[in-house]
Motif scaffolding. Structure first.
Motif, PDB file in Angstrom:
ATOM      1  N   LEU A   1       0.858  -1.187   0.000  1.00  0.00           N
ATOM      2  CA  LEU A   1       0.000   0.000   0.000  1.00  0.00           C
ATOM      3  C   LEU A   1       0.892   1.235   0.000  1.00  0.00           C
ATOM      4  CD1 LEU A   1      -2.336  -1.455   2.712  1.00  0.00           C
ATOM      5  CD2 LEU A   1      -3.099  -0.875   0.398  1.00  0.00           C
ATOM      6  N   ASN A   2       0.717   2.101  -0.991  1.00  0.00           N
ATOM      7  CA  ASN A   2       1.640   3.225  -1.142  1.00  0.00           C
ATOM      8  C   ASN A   2       0.951   4.493  -1.660  1.00  0.00           C
ATOM      9  OD1 ASN A   2       1.112   2.105  -3.676  1.00  0.00           O
ATOM     10  ND2 ASN A   2       3.154   2.550  -4.486  1.00  0.00           N
ATOM     11  N   PRO A   3      -0.132   4.937  -1.010  1.00  0.00           N
ATOM     12  CA  PRO A   3      -0.851   6.091  -1.541  1.00  0.00           C
ATOM     13  C   PRO A   3       0.003   7.353  -1.632  1.00  0.00           C
ATOM     14  CG  PRO A   3      -1.573   5.598   0.693  1.00  0.00           C
ATOM     15  CD  PRO A   3      -0.739   4.439   0.239  1.00  0.00           C
ATOM     16  N   LEU A   4       0.886   7.576  -0.662  1.00  0.00           N
ATOM     17  CA  LEU A   4       1.719   8.775  -0.711  1.00  0.00           C
ATOM     18  C   LEU A   4       2.664   8.728  -1.905  1.00  0.00           C
ATOM     19  CD1 LEU A   4       2.692  11.438   0.502  1.00  0.00           C
ATOM     20  CD2 LEU A   4       4.221  10.111   1.997  1.00  0.00           C
ATOM     21  N   GLN A   5       3.307   7.598  -2.104  1.00  0.00           N
ATOM     22  CA  GLN A   5       4.209   7.464  -3.242  1.00  0.00           C
ATOM     23  C   GLN A   5       3.464   7.633  -4.561  1.00  0.00           C
ATOM     24  OE1 GLN A   5       5.979   3.608  -3.751  1.00  0.00           O
ATOM     25  NE2 GLN A   5       7.499   4.306  -5.216  1.00  0.00           N
ATOM     26  N   GLU A   6       2.299   7.007  -4.676  1.00  0.00           N
ATOM     27  CA  GLU A   6       1.521   7.132  -5.910  1.00  0.00           C
ATOM     28  C   GLU A   6       1.071   8.573  -6.144  1.00  0.00           C
ATOM     29  OE1 GLU A   6       1.075   4.956  -8.186  1.00  0.00           O
ATOM     30  OE2 GLU A   6       1.415   2.992  -7.283  1.00  0.00           O
ATOM     31  N   ALA A   7       0.755   9.283  -5.057  1.00  0.00           N
ATOM     32  CA  ALA A   7       0.305  10.668  -5.194  1.00  0.00           C
ATOM     33  C   ALA A   7       1.411  11.568  -5.733  1.00  0.00           C
ATOM     34  CB  ALA A   7      -0.178  11.201  -3.845  1.00  0.00           C
ATOM     35  N   ILE A   8       2.650  11.252  -5.376  1.00  0.00           N
ATOM     36  CA  ILE A   8       3.767  12.133  -5.689  1.00  0.00           C
ATOM     37  C   ILE A   8       4.478  11.764  -6.979  1.00  0.00           C
ATOM     38  CG2 ILE A   8       6.073  12.814  -4.888  1.00  0.00           C
ATOM     39  CD1 ILE A   8       4.951  12.804  -2.053  1.00  0.00           C
ATOM     40  N   GLN A   9       4.601  10.478  -7.272  1.00  0.00           N
ATOM     41  CA  GLN A   9       5.416  10.096  -8.425  1.00  0.00           C
ATOM     42  C   GLN A   9       4.723  10.422  -9.743  1.00  0.00           C
ATOM     43  OE1 GLN A   9       6.004   5.893  -7.874  1.00  0.00           O
ATOM     44  NE2 GLN A   9       4.179   5.306  -9.020  1.00  0.00           N
ATOM     45  N   PRO A  10       5.496  10.828 -10.750  1.00  0.00           N
ATOM     46  CA  PRO A  10       4.919  11.089 -12.067  1.00  0.00           C
ATOM     47  C   PRO A  10       4.207   9.851 -12.598  1.00  0.00           C
ATOM     48  CG  PRO A  10       7.163  11.928 -11.953  1.00  0.00           C
ATOM     49  CD  PRO A  10       6.942  11.123 -10.707  1.00  0.00           C
ATOM     50  N   GLY A  11       2.981  10.033 -13.037  1.00  0.00           N
ATOM     51  CA  GLY A  11       2.218   8.914 -13.577  1.00  0.00           C
ATOM     52  C   GLY A  11       1.655   7.979 -12.529  1.00  0.00           C
ATOM     53  N   GLY A  12       1.640   8.401 -11.278  1.00  0.00           N
ATOM     54  CA  GLY A  12       1.148   7.549 -10.204  1.00  0.00           C
ATOM     55  C   GLY A  12      -0.349   7.314 -10.287  1.00  0.00           C
TER      56      GLY A  12
END
Length: 346
Positions: free
Chosen positions: A160-171
């Motif tokens: 589970l990685n909502p923060l990473q997905e929110a920040i990374q390009p194309g998340g």
């Protein structure tokens, strides 16, 4: 945003380089582990060499309660890293979790994530891994089964990685329906499901919901180690977005708090403590806080980028440090260590 850098293979290679450079490392105190201090026992009355560090995890016996939580890079590099980690885990009789299998499942590269990994590590717990969001955004339950089958894995990690997905390009920003998908998957997958964060921590309420949905184990992966918010901030081409992403570098639940809270909320659940586990003393700390296993990723990445022998040397030192921590607390085994006396906070 630089969307051209959103390619998964390039992104994972970037992750390796940035982790090795220390760009994603947050202050050690952020995880709260350094504040946990054991009461030193100057008269342990035990033989250090006879201390029993063994444990059982996913139906297999381990020499120590330690999980190598791997991170992978681009295809060729990832294959070498995974081979070395598997060989070292087999040699030391500790568990291994692979990085995300999404690239391999989509057929773009194997990343070394094939049945050959099981051949290299036939006797240790081997954990497959996909993003939980992929259950509703592409791979689905069939992809989960293929992830397990391609490694002959003992369990499946859903990260589970909502923060990473929110920040990374194309998340991926749509996390709707994930819990229901997990609840549908757990009774039919055929192996246990483990839920983990990637460095921002799992809170007790979320852990309880996951366990109620059938998840067999929780890896808290709290703050204190690698911050993927800081990593993804470094990958942003737009200075404004880089600064915005960097604001979340210390976001999340500290590892020590996450372990204690999740253990209280899920008393019978297998618990893995990770996030800022740098030494064998940290391993002892997470076990004392209530974890059944300790996981380490970033600190073992440099050795894995070098050789199998380097990985074996690194984790051998971790295990030796854990043994010394047991000796100096008068703990004859891991169960005794879990009850060792702590000093009051300074």
């Amino acid at each position: 945003m630089d969307m051209h850098r959103g390619d998964i293979g390039d992104r994972k290679n970037d992750h390796i380089d940035l982790v090795l450079s220390g760009a994603g490392t947050v202050a050690e105190r952020a995880g709260g582990l350094s504040s946990i201090r054991f009461e030193h026992v100057a008269l342990p009355e035990i033989d250090m060499e006879s201390i029993d560090l063994t444990t059982r995890f996913l139906g297999r016996d381990l020499a120590a309660p330690l999980l190598i939580s791997s991170m992978t890079g681009g295809p060729e590099r990832a294959g070498l890293i995974n081979d070395r980690l598997a060989e070292a885990a087999q040699h030391l009789k500790i568990a291994l979790a692979v990085g995300s299998q999404r690239i391999a499942l989509e057929g773009r590269a194997s990343d070394g994530l094939t049945a050959d990994l099981r051949r290299r590590a036939p006797d240790i717990p081997l954990l497959a891994n996909i993003g939980a969001v992929q259950l509703v955004a592409g791979l689905g339950a069939d992809g989960a089964r293929r992830a397990v089958d391609m490694l002959e894995a003992d369990a499946l990690i859903l990260h589970l990685n909502p923060l990473q997905e929110a920040i990374q390009p194309g998340g991926n920003h749509d996390f709707r329906g994930i819990l229901a998908a997990i609840e549908a998957l757990t009774p039919v997958l055929g192996v246990p499901v483990i839920a983990k964060e990637v460095g921002a921590g799992l809170s007790a309420p979320v852990a309880r919901r996951l366990v109620d949905a059938g998840v067999a184990a929780i890896d808290v992966a709290g703050t204190g180690g690698t911050s993927f918010a800081a990593i993804e901030a470094q990958r942003q081409a737009d200075p404004t977005m880089r600064a915005a992403a960097a604001a979340f570098a210390d976001w999340g639940v500290p590892t020590a708090q996450a372990i204690a809270d999740v253990r209280a909320a899920c008393p019978g659940t297998t618990l893995i403590g990770s996030g800022g586990v740098r030494t064998g003393v940290d391993v002892a700390r997470v076990l004392r806080l209530g974890a059944d296993m300790a996981g380490q990723a970033a600190a073992g990445l440099g050795p894995a980028d070098h050789s199998t022998d380097a990985v074996i040397s690194h984790f051998s030192a971790i295990i030796w440090q854990l043994r010394v921590a047991c000796f100096c607390t008068g703990s004859v085994d891991i169960a005794a260590l879990a009850q060792a006396r702590l000093l009051p906070p300074l």
